[in-house]
Design a protein around this motif. Sequence first.
Motif, PDB file in Angstrom:
ATOM      1  N   ASN A  56      41.897  37.193  39.436  1.00 51.73           N
ATOM      2  CA  ASN A  56      40.665  36.622  39.968  1.00 51.73           C
ATOM      3  C   ASN A  56      40.272  37.084  41.372  1.00 51.73           C
ATOM      4  O   ASN A  56      39.188  36.766  41.834  1.00 51.73           O
ATOM      5  CB  ASN A  56      40.698  35.094  39.879  1.00 51.73           C
ATOM      6  CG  ASN A  56      41.915  34.523  40.562  1.00 51.73           C
ATOM      7  OD1 ASN A  56      42.523  35.169  41.405  1.00 51.73           O
ATOM      8  ND2 ASN A  56      42.281  33.297  40.203  1.00 51.73           N
ATOM      9  N   HIS A  57      41.140  37.860  42.039  1.00 53.14           N
ATOM     10  CA  HIS A  57      40.690  38.340  43.356  1.00 53.14           C
ATOM     11  C   HIS A  57      39.889  39.643  43.248  1.00 53.14           C
ATOM     12  O   HIS A  57      39.244  40.057  44.209  1.00 53.14           O
ATOM     13  CB  HIS A  57      41.852  38.487  44.335  1.00 53.14           C
ATOM     14  CG  HIS A  57      42.855  39.524  43.950  1.00 53.14           C
ATOM     15  ND1 HIS A  57      43.909  39.259  43.135  1.00 53.14           N
ATOM     16  CD2 HIS A  57      42.940  40.835  44.273  1.00 53.14           C
ATOM     17  CE1 HIS A  57      44.623  40.364  42.986  1.00 53.14           C
ATOM     18  NE2 HIS A  57      44.055  41.329  43.652  1.00 53.14           N
ATOM     19  N   VAL A  59      36.758  41.864  42.180  1.00 46.59           N
ATOM     20  CA  VAL A  59      35.345  41.666  41.886  1.00 46.59           C
ATOM     21  C   VAL A  59      34.890  42.794  40.976  1.00 46.59           C
ATOM     22  O   VAL A  59      35.214  43.966  41.212  1.00 46.59           O
ATOM     23  CB  VAL A  59      34.510  41.650  43.187  1.00 46.59           C
ATOM     24  CG1 VAL A  59      33.027  41.561  42.881  1.00 46.59           C
ATOM     25  CG2 VAL A  59      34.938  40.486  44.072  1.00 46.59           C
ATOM     26  N   THR A  61      31.572  44.614  39.122  1.00 42.94           N
ATOM     27  CA  THR A  61      30.111  44.686  39.012  1.00 42.94           C
ATOM     28  C   THR A  61      29.765  45.734  37.970  1.00 42.94           C
ATOM     29  O   THR A  61      30.401  46.788  37.898  1.00 42.94           O
ATOM     30  CB  THR A  61      29.412  45.056  40.340  1.00 42.94           C
ATOM     31  OG1 THR A  61      29.725  46.406  40.691  1.00 42.94           O
ATOM     32  CG2 THR A  61      29.806  44.124  41.462  1.00 42.94           C
ATOM     33  N   LEU A  66      27.085  41.256  39.546  1.00 41.88           N
ATOM     34  CA  LEU A  66      28.418  40.656  39.486  1.00 41.88           C
ATOM     35  C   LEU A  66      28.739  40.154  38.081  1.00 41.88           C
ATOM     36  O   LEU A  66      27.877  39.591  37.402  1.00 41.88           O
ATOM     37  CB  LEU A  66      28.499  39.471  40.453  1.00 41.88           C
ATOM     38  CG  LEU A  66      28.544  39.802  41.950  1.00 41.88           C
ATOM     39  CD1 LEU A  66      28.330  38.534  42.763  1.00 41.88           C
ATOM     40  CD2 LEU A  66      29.880  40.432  42.315  1.00 41.88           C
ATOM     41  N   PHE A  86      36.598  46.102  42.700  1.00 41.36           N
ATOM     42  CA  PHE A  86      37.086  46.091  44.082  1.00 41.36           C
ATOM     43  C   PHE A  86      37.619  44.725  44.480  1.00 41.36           C
ATOM     44  O   PHE A  86      37.134  43.691  44.043  1.00 41.36           O
ATOM     45  CB  PHE A  86      36.001  46.543  45.061  1.00 41.36           C
ATOM     46  CG  PHE A  86      34.722  45.736  45.007  1.00 41.36           C
ATOM     47  CD1 PHE A  86      33.703  46.076  44.142  1.00 41.36           C
ATOM     48  CD2 PHE A  86      34.552  44.635  45.838  1.00 41.36           C
ATOM     49  CE1 PHE A  86      32.528  45.341  44.100  1.00 41.36           C
ATOM     50  CE2 PHE A  86      33.374  43.896  45.816  1.00 41.36           C
ATOM     51  CZ  PHE A  86      32.359  44.251  44.934  1.00 41.36           C
ATOM     52  N   PRO A  87      38.629  44.725  45.349  1.00 44.23           N
ATOM     53  CA  PRO A  87      39.119  43.466  45.911  1.00 44.23           C
ATOM     54  C   PRO A  87      38.413  43.223  47.250  1.00 44.23           C
ATOM     55  O   PRO A  87      37.771  44.129  47.777  1.00 44.23           O
ATOM     56  CB  PRO A  87      40.595  43.761  46.148  1.00 44.23           C
ATOM     57  CG  PRO A  87      40.623  45.211  46.499  1.00 44.23           C
ATOM     58  CD  PRO A  87      39.466  45.864  45.776  1.00 44.23           C
TER      59      PRO A  87
END
Lengths: 92, 248
Positions: A56-57, A59, A61, A66, A86-87
């Motif tokens: 969950n950290h 991201v 897109t 998102l 990406f984090p």
Amino acid sequence: MVKITVMVYTTLRARLGFSRTELEGGTVHELLLKLAVSGMTDISKMLFEDDGAVRNHFVLTLNSELLDNRKTKKVKVKAGDILHVFPPVSGG
Amino acid sequence: MPLSRQESERYSRQLIVPGIGLRGQAKLKNASVLVAGAGGLGGVVLAYLAAAGVGRLGFADPGLLELSNLNRQIFYKTRDLGRAKVRLLASFLKDLNPRVRLEPLRLKLDSENLAPLLKKYGLVADCTDNFEARFELNKACVRAGRTLVHGAVYGFEGQLAVIAPRGGPCLKCVFPHMPPRLKGYTPAPGPAPGAIGAMQAAEVIKIICGLPHLRGRLVIYDFAHGAAHSVRLKRRRACGVCGKRDEG
Ligand SMILES: [Zn+2]
């Protein structure tokens, strides 16, 4: 199965050995499974929880929109899409 | 309030920027900005804001100057190792623009000291170097109704965002979870924080002058490949920081 571009950042980049790749798949989830084993080192453990959800950290897109990490199996891709993974970063 | 002759000359090259002009310059002079962190990002943000004539600048950092700072924190001097960074920066900024009011704060920002501090500043730039501080600052800015200009770097990569307080989305909407703690230090080639810091300063100046800015967007800069990726931020309804307020 369509071909899309996947861009990765920071620690993913270091572990995979690339920042951009083209992969084939039908959904975002399929693409991420392929991404995890497509580089220098297998990043499956880094990218996925034990239950298979995207950690969950990170991201995600797709074409700059998102995504919900828990719904990647439902998101279909089309040819030419661009997926970014990406984090957050914290350096200053 | 008209500008003095000195000011007219000092700011002459930005007074001719469309959207700044005399009116923008007056807004800059009346503005106050809190910069969190006096490292690679913070020093650059402060230098540009002081140079641009922002009226009052607060800056918080508990640290002392270390040798390993100097590959990127170019506003410090080797002879000043071991001295408090906010004091050194205050002296640098005073030399750059003596008219700016400087408020160096040698402290670590936390949930307790942030709330009263944010009341004194109109806008905040996040130039800290760790997730705990960044999320604390995000929460405090949402609560205090302050716009947060977010900048962060990792190697030859950077992230820039403008987080508007009312209605989100906030930093926690984009990054609801912290990543696992990394071993060792964050890679930090000097030009990366230099560039992102300059971009943060540009966002602050545009916000103050009322020019179009990055509100609600996150841009990832990839200096390794000369690319940028802009993402429209979305509010997470379940966000623990900006979500509850509206519903409750
Ligand atoms: Zn939020």
